[in-house]
Design a protein around this motif. Sequence first.
Motif, short mmCIF file in Angstrom:
data_model
loop_
_atom_site.label_atom_id
_atom_site.label_comp_id
_atom_site.label_asym_id
_atom_site.label_seq_id
_atom_site.Cartn_x
_atom_site.Cartn_y
_atom_site.Cartn_z
N LEU A 252 0.83 -1.21 0.00
CA LEU A 252 0.00 0.00 0.00
C LEU A 252 0.86 1.26 0.00
N VAL A 253 1.98 1.21 0.68
CA VAL A 253 2.89 2.37 0.69
C VAL A 253 3.50 2.57 -0.69
N MET A 254 3.92 1.48 -1.33
CA MET A 254 4.57 1.59 -2.64
C MET A 254 3.61 2.00 -3.75
N TYR A 255 2.41 1.45 -3.77
CA TYR A 255 1.55 1.62 -4.94
C TYR A 255 0.31 2.49 -4.70
N HIS A 256 -0.04 2.76 -3.44
CA HIS A 256 -1.26 3.54 -3.17
C HIS A 256 -1.01 4.76 -2.30
N GLY A 257 0.22 5.08 -1.99
CA GLY A 257 0.56 6.30 -1.27
C GLY A 257 0.19 6.30 0.20
N ALA A 258 0.06 5.14 0.84
CA ALA A 258 -0.23 5.09 2.27
C ALA A 258 1.03 5.46 3.06
N GLN A 259 0.85 5.81 4.31
CA GLN A 259 1.98 6.20 5.16
C GLN A 259 2.33 5.05 6.12
N GLY A 260 3.62 4.93 6.41
CA GLY A 260 4.10 3.84 7.25
C GLY A 260 3.53 3.85 8.65
N GLY A 261 3.39 5.03 9.24
CA GLY A 261 2.84 5.13 10.60
C GLY A 261 1.40 4.65 10.65
N THR A 262 0.64 4.98 9.62
CA THR A 262 -0.75 4.53 9.56
C THR A 262 -0.82 3.01 9.41
N ILE A 263 0.09 2.47 8.59
CA ILE A 263 0.14 1.01 8.42
C ILE A 263 0.42 0.34 9.76
N PHE A 264 1.38 0.87 10.50
CA PHE A 264 1.73 0.31 11.81
C PHE A 264 0.55 0.41 12.77
N ALA A 265 -0.12 1.56 12.79
CA ALA A 265 -1.25 1.74 13.71
C ALA A 265 -2.40 0.80 13.38
#
Length: 189
Positions: free
Chosen positions: A166-179
């Motif tokens: 999601l970070v690579m292809y959809h512009g999500a942020q790492g902190g949000t992924i972790f949360a």
Amino acid sequence: MRQDVGYFDLHVTSTAEVITSVSSDSLVIQDVISEKVPVFVMNLATFFGSYIVGFILLWRLAIVGFPFILLLIIPGLMYGRALMSIARKTRDEYNKASTVVEQAISSVRTVYSFVGERKTIAEYSSALQGTVALGLKQGLAKGLAIGSNGVVFAIWSFMAYYGSRLVMYHGAQGGTIFAVGACITIGGL
């Protein structure tokens, strides 16, 4: 306390067993009111709250992690059911042992005059042998429940993998992924 008198003639071997069961039942009710209900409400709020936060923060990752609820909940339910069954059997075994002790204490002069201390000790020890086996079963159930929490690491690794996509292809942020990953795993536990 609301049983007919005939119930005690058929199902209860002594008055000590009635007293023991009433006092243990009152302790169980006190335990439920003081500890179990608040913990249940806290766990329920954590479950729903964490999944709601996960869906609000990043719904794509939360939808992917949502089916893993079963892998987190089923071992807990199995452990709870097994522990309740073992606790019920343990209580019955301890009631048998306490009946032996209460009879010996209530007639301590008779036991002492007939030199029955060794016999009483042997009866008490044999009454406690069932609790030893149940304690081993309880330990095994707890070990399996704790060991099944290793599934959390597998779920967390999958969430990290999909989150990196999601970070690579959809512009999500790492902190949000972790949360969101933390919400899914903690809520499931």
